[in-house]
Design an enzyme around this catalytic site. Sequence first.
Site, PDB file in Angstrom:
ATOM      1  N   SER A 200     -12.392   9.206  28.582  1.00 38.79           N
ATOM      2  CA  SER A 200     -13.514   9.266  29.511  1.00 38.79           C
ATOM      3  C   SER A 200     -14.527   8.164  29.199  1.00 38.79           C
ATOM      4  CB  SER A 200     -14.134  10.657  29.480  1.00 38.79           C
ATOM      5  OG  SER A 200     -14.931  10.870  30.617  1.00 38.79           O
ATOM      6  N   ASP A 399      -6.909  13.664  37.857  1.00 37.12           N
ATOM      7  CA  ASP A 399      -8.327  13.552  37.489  1.00 37.12           C
ATOM      8  C   ASP A 399      -9.036  12.643  38.479  1.00 37.12           C
ATOM      9  OD1 ASP A 399     -10.766  13.454  36.054  1.00 37.12           O
ATOM     10  OD2 ASP A 399     -10.099  11.634  35.028  1.00 37.12           O
ATOM     11  N   CYS A 402     -12.435  10.048  36.163  1.00 36.45           N
ATOM     12  CA  CYS A 402     -12.033   8.679  35.794  1.00 36.45           C
ATOM     13  C   CYS A 402     -10.586   8.526  36.246  1.00 36.45           C
ATOM     14  CB  CYS A 402     -12.164   8.444  34.298  1.00 36.45           C
ATOM     15  SG  CYS A 402     -13.854   8.521  33.671  1.00 36.45           S
ATOM     16  N   HIS A 456      -7.936  15.465  33.539  1.00 36.03           N
ATOM     17  CA  HIS A 456      -8.706  14.553  32.703  1.00 36.03           C
ATOM     18  C   HIS A 456      -8.247  14.571  31.250  1.00 36.03           C
ATOM     19  CE1 HIS A 456     -12.330  12.117  32.200  1.00 36.03           C
ATOM     20  NE2 HIS A 456     -12.704  12.864  31.186  1.00 36.03           N
ATOM     21  N   GLU A 457      -7.902  15.741  30.737  1.00 32.57           N
ATOM     22  CA  GLU A 457      -7.573  15.909  29.321  1.00 32.57           C
ATOM     23  C   GLU A 457      -6.053  15.941  29.156  1.00 32.57           C
ATOM     24  OE1 GLU A 457      -9.684  19.311  27.825  1.00 32.57           O
ATOM     25  OE2 GLU A 457     -11.580  18.676  28.709  1.00 32.57           O
TER      26      GLU A 457
END
Length: 482
Positions: A200, A399, A402, A456-457
Amino acid sequence: MRFHLDKAFLLTAALFSFSAQVSGSPAPHLKGKGSIEIRDGVTHTIFEHEATGASLDFVKNSGFCETTPGVNQYSGYFSVGQNMSMWFWFFESRHHPHSAPLAIWLNGGPGCSSMIGLFQENGPCQFYNGSSTPSLNPYSWNEYANMLYVDEPIGTGFSYGTDIVNGTVSAAPFVWTLLQAFFAQFPEYECRDFGLFTESYGGHYGPEFAYYIQQQNDLIDSGDLDAEEINLVALGINNGWYDAIIQEREYISFSINNTYYPLINTTIADAYMASYYNSCLPALIPCNSTTGELTECHAAHVACNAMDNYYGQFYNQTTDPYDIRQSGDNVFPPETYLNYLYDPEIQKRIGAKSNYSECSDAADAPFEDFADSQRSFLPALSSVVQSGIQVLIWAGDADSVCDWFGGFASVNAIDFDGQDEFVDTDVQNYTVDGVASGTYKTVDNLSWIRVFASGHEIPAFQPKLALQAFIQTMKGESVTPT
């Protein structure tokens, strides 16, 4: 600002004298002495650096999270400046810790705790199936490496004290200082291969921190700095925020052309793109320095945030921006770990001295004031790639915070000898045990992966792939299918 990303060169005389580095005179080599202290029935190791007065305070083998027999863990604080206590949690590798490499994990924000990464992504324990207590994670990155998780800057997570960091560049010396203190306490790790992994806002942190480490290594090699050289071999950044000029534009493209569903209609997307070219981009172009030109960067901050805030109203407000396949409050990965870290007994046992803050607005605010998000760290990233260390840029494709469109465009913009070849190289399937789990390409020491079915993760959604890519990168190898 459209989103809050994933959740000071001057140190005091009590720590390091950076003026000594500028003048060419050597800074004091870190040596120290330790003592044992019992507080509330918990044994703390206290270490004082003789030359600087800096200290650390940690607990060994608290019994939480990593419960694999024989695997040591340490949690507590390093002082990195006057009244600046930076939280760390260190886990030995489950296999051959005395020879395994060392890696640091940093979450982004700015101001978001690396306990997110520890408990939701790649740490030794995770919360499975609604459990209120963690279980061992078979895909933990300490399956391969000794792992160090750090809350920075001050005010993030369990870190506490005076925060004088106002942006990415000013944050770098404090992380380097923490690593110096770490090596002073744990000298057996001084010469290990070292990897820096982040996500991120790590698209800013990763390039700048790696670049700073390499600058310090150059000073050490020239004899102008007496400190421990850090054997940086790898940099990995997933779903990073690198360059606003590229990623503001690509966010709009992702919003309409991602592989799941359009987030806005084409009419809104066309108007959004026109606004980008008419207001945001012209303001961003003069903001081309990571340290100066506050007036220009502040203007970009105002223009682009106003644009993003206006068009943000046209997006579905129930959609999880970190994974557009999900909506509502009960999204994956769960926030169960928060209750765990809020528990006073657990805080006491792991050596925490402050209440836990997952993402600190106070730590984020100076970055906002400095318009740090609008500054490009592609030049720093290009320099790191040019240095020859292994670099992995990767992104989960669900995501939107980003998004992978921006990540892919950013990696193609990295300036290095193989750039033209990299741009012209087609992506191929990235398989894990024969199963296509993403697409990738690699040229020389630079690799890219788009990870399928991941928010995202990445390590939370695709833990097996994440561990595979992490190991390959830490070995100094390009990512390859298995």
